[in-house]
Design a protein around this motif. Structure first.
Motif, PDB file in Angstrom:
ATOM      1  N   ALA A 109       2.949   1.531   5.766  1.00 14.56           N
ATOM      2  CA  ALA A 109       1.862   1.173   6.678  1.00 14.56           C
ATOM      3  C   ALA A 109       0.658   2.096   6.497  1.00 14.56           C
ATOM      4  O   ALA A 109       0.795   3.253   6.124  1.00 14.56           O
ATOM      5  CB  ALA A 109       2.355   1.246   8.115  1.00 14.56           C
ATOM      6  N   ASP A 146      -2.085  -2.601   3.073  1.00 13.41           N
ATOM      7  CA  ASP A 146      -1.845  -2.992   4.460  1.00 13.41           C
ATOM      8  C   ASP A 146      -3.147  -3.423   5.124  1.00 13.41           C
ATOM      9  O   ASP A 146      -3.235  -4.481   5.764  1.00 13.41           O
ATOM     10  CB  ASP A 146      -1.202  -1.818   5.204  1.00 13.41           C
ATOM     11  CG  ASP A 146      -0.777  -2.175   6.625  1.00 13.41           C
ATOM     12  OD1 ASP A 146      -0.725  -3.371   6.960  1.00 13.41           O
ATOM     13  OD2 ASP A 146      -0.496  -1.243   7.405  1.00 13.41           O
ATOM     14  N   LEU A 147      -4.202  -2.612   4.965  1.00 11.43           N
ATOM     15  CA  LEU A 147      -5.484  -2.904   5.603  1.00 11.43           C
ATOM     16  C   LEU A 147      -6.105  -4.184   5.049  1.00 11.43           C
ATOM     17  O   LEU A 147      -6.640  -5.010   5.798  1.00 11.43           O
ATOM     18  CB  LEU A 147      -6.436  -1.726   5.419  1.00 11.43           C
ATOM     19  CG  LEU A 147      -5.995  -0.416   6.094  1.00 11.43           C
ATOM     20  CD1 LEU A 147      -6.894   0.729   5.670  1.00 11.43           C
ATOM     21  CD2 LEU A 147      -5.988  -0.568   7.604  1.00 11.43           C
ATOM     22  N   ARG A 183      -4.194  -7.312   6.372  1.00 12.13           N
ATOM     23  CA  ARG A 183      -4.459  -7.674   7.771  1.00 12.13           C
ATOM     24  C   ARG A 183      -5.687  -8.572   7.862  1.00 12.13           C
ATOM     25  O   ARG A 183      -5.743  -9.485   8.695  1.00 12.13           O
ATOM     26  CB  ARG A 183      -4.671  -6.414   8.614  1.00 12.13           C
ATOM     27  CG  ARG A 183      -3.510  -5.434   8.589  1.00 12.13           C
ATOM     28  CD  ARG A 183      -2.234  -5.992   9.145  1.00 12.13           C
ATOM     29  NE  ARG A 183      -1.101  -5.082   8.908  1.00 12.13           N
ATOM     30  CZ  ARG A 183       0.126  -5.291   9.344  1.00 12.13           C
ATOM     31  NH1 ARG A 183       0.407  -6.391  10.016  1.00 12.13           N
ATOM     32  NH2 ARG A 183       1.087  -4.428   9.085  1.00 12.13           N
ATOM     33  N   ILE A 184      -6.676  -8.319   7.005  1.00 13.69           N
ATOM     34  CA  ILE A 184      -7.868  -9.175   6.991  1.00 13.69           C
ATOM     35  C   ILE A 184      -7.543 -10.524   6.361  1.00 13.69           C
ATOM     36  O   ILE A 184      -7.927 -11.580   6.888  1.00 13.69           O
ATOM     37  CB  ILE A 184      -9.021  -8.468   6.257  1.00 13.69           C
ATOM     38  CG1 ILE A 184      -9.494  -7.268   7.072  1.00 13.69           C
ATOM     39  CG2 ILE A 184     -10.174  -9.441   6.002  1.00 13.69           C
ATOM     40  CD1 ILE A 184     -10.587  -6.467   6.409  1.00 13.69           C
ATOM     41  N   THR A 231      -4.718 -12.116   6.264  1.00 15.13           N
ATOM     42  CA  THR A 231      -3.877 -12.938   7.134  1.00 15.13           C
ATOM     43  C   THR A 231      -4.562 -13.334   8.431  1.00 15.13           C
ATOM     44  O   THR A 231      -4.099 -14.241   9.117  1.00 15.13           O
ATOM     45  CB  THR A 231      -2.554 -12.216   7.445  1.00 15.13           C
ATOM     46  OG1 THR A 231      -2.828 -10.935   8.039  1.00 15.13           O
ATOM     47  CG2 THR A 231      -1.739 -12.018   6.185  1.00 15.13           C
ATOM     48  N   SER A 232      -5.670 -12.682   8.762  1.00 19.60           N
ATOM     49  CA  SER A 232      -6.408 -13.077   9.959  1.00 19.60           C
ATOM     50  C   SER A 232      -7.347 -14.253   9.703  1.00 19.60           C
ATOM     51  O   SER A 232      -7.729 -14.964  10.635  1.00 19.60           O
ATOM     52  CB  SER A 232      -7.216 -11.887  10.505  1.00 19.60           C
ATOM     53  OG  SER A 232      -8.320 -11.585   9.662  1.00 19.60           O
ATOM     54  N   VAL A 268       2.380 -10.625   7.799  1.00 19.83           N
ATOM     55  CA  VAL A 268       2.582  -9.466   6.929  1.00 19.83           C
ATOM     56  C   VAL A 268       3.947  -8.842   7.217  1.00 19.83           C
ATOM     57  O   VAL A 268       4.315  -8.634   8.375  1.00 19.83           O
ATOM     58  CB  VAL A 268       1.487  -8.410   7.158  1.00 19.83           C
ATOM     59  CG1 VAL A 268       1.826  -7.106   6.427  1.00 19.83           C
ATOM     60  CG2 VAL A 268       0.137  -8.930   6.693  1.00 19.83           C
TER      61      VAL A 268
END
Length: 302
Positions: free
Chosen positions: A23, A28-29, A32-33, A35-36, A48
């Motif tokens: 993480a 990871d960062l 997150r974008i 998958t948003s 994720v």
């Protein structure tokens, strides 16, 4: 009179994207974008799942052994994908077991110290490393990974002896730096924004062709030549995934990388977007495989 069963249209449930790293790192960062924003183009959620371990092999093996139905994808990088096969006996075959869906971008690594570090410049760091061979600790994201390889290349180029300490991803490596467990580390732009704003870290050099931070020299400016410190981020699916599923995924990622919200959010991370289709990236994967074999041979036979 019987009729053939009606197959559900893919995807009929959420898609999982496995990250074989810890993480808080750049993968990871970025994920997150991704998958948003991508659900609007996939018509399903994308989830994720962080699965660190064994230098990325644990999560990669999980996806390799998952059903080839498009519901479990891998978000990987070039060192893990095409280099590890030359240094480890892998429980999967990266070329035979995966097919590329899309490359999202690639990013240059930067050499980072704490803000209170005595090293004001890269030259300061090199001078101390030469004065105290084997005493400086460089925390990295795993053996033969995205930071280990450029570190080894820099050590070879400058004839340095550093103590390389592996962590399960870029996030844990950065935490080790901040807690004082290492002298320096490497990081990608997406991991540095908030730390720079908070004044927690100082960047000494970046691997980019041109400066990405106005007051930070590139490795080229410092006399270190070659393809050092670049990480490609891309999505893979298990080999055998049906062509229509691959097509649906590729279409969704093609829409994603031109989405204005996605572009804006990636900009907040300091990340560029440089997409490739799965077919285009497969050509590059094959080239990387040859390049990394030569690199490993060079680094391990001296």
């Amino acid at each position: 009179m019987s009729s053939a069963p009606v197959l559900a249209e893919y995807p009929e449930k959420p898609v999982t994207m496995v990250i074989p790293l810890g993480a808080g790192g750049s993968h990871d960062l970025n994920a997150r974008i991704i998958t948003s924003v991508i659900p609007q183009y996939l018509n399903q959620a994308m989830i994720v799942r962080l699965t660190p371990g064994a230098g990325g092999q644990k999560g990669t093996q999980e996806v390799a052994r998952s059903p080839a139905d498009g519901y479990t994808l891998l978000f990987s990088h070039n060192y893990m994908d095409m280099l590890q096969q030359y240094v480890d006996d892998l429980p999967y075959d990266p070329m035979a077991d995966f097919i590329p869906i899309a490359r999202i971008n690639y990013a240059p690594a930067s050499i980072v110290v704490r803000a209170d570090s005595p090293y004001e410049t890269f030259e300061d760091l090199v001078a101390d490393a030469r004065a105290r061979p084997g005493e400086l600790d460089l925390g990295h994201s795993g053996n033969w990974g995205a930071f280990f390889v450029p570190a080894a290349q820099i050590m070879r180029e400058l004839d340095l002896n550093l103590n390389l300490i592996p962590y399960p991803g870029g996030g844990p490596a950065m935490q080790a730096l901040l807690s004082g467990d290492s002298d320096f580390t490497m990081a990608f732009p997406s991991s540095l924004g908030e730390l720079l704003k908070a004044g927690d870290v100082r960047i000494l050099a970046s691997a980019s062709e041109e400066r990405i931070f106005d007051d930070v020299p590139t490795l080229t400016e410092l006399g270190i030549e070659g393809d050092i410190g670049y990480m490609h981020r891309f999505v893979l699916a298990p080999t055998g995934t049906p062509p229509e599923v691959v097509e649906t995924l590729q279409a969704a990622f093609a829409e994603l990388v031109v989405d204005e919200t996605f572009i804006r959010l990636m900009g907040t991370l300091g990340e560029s977007i440089d997409p490739m289709s799965g077919e285009e990236y497969q050509v590059l994967r094959e080239q990387q495989s040859v390049t990394y074999k030569e690199l490993v041979d060079a680094l391990t036979t001296e």
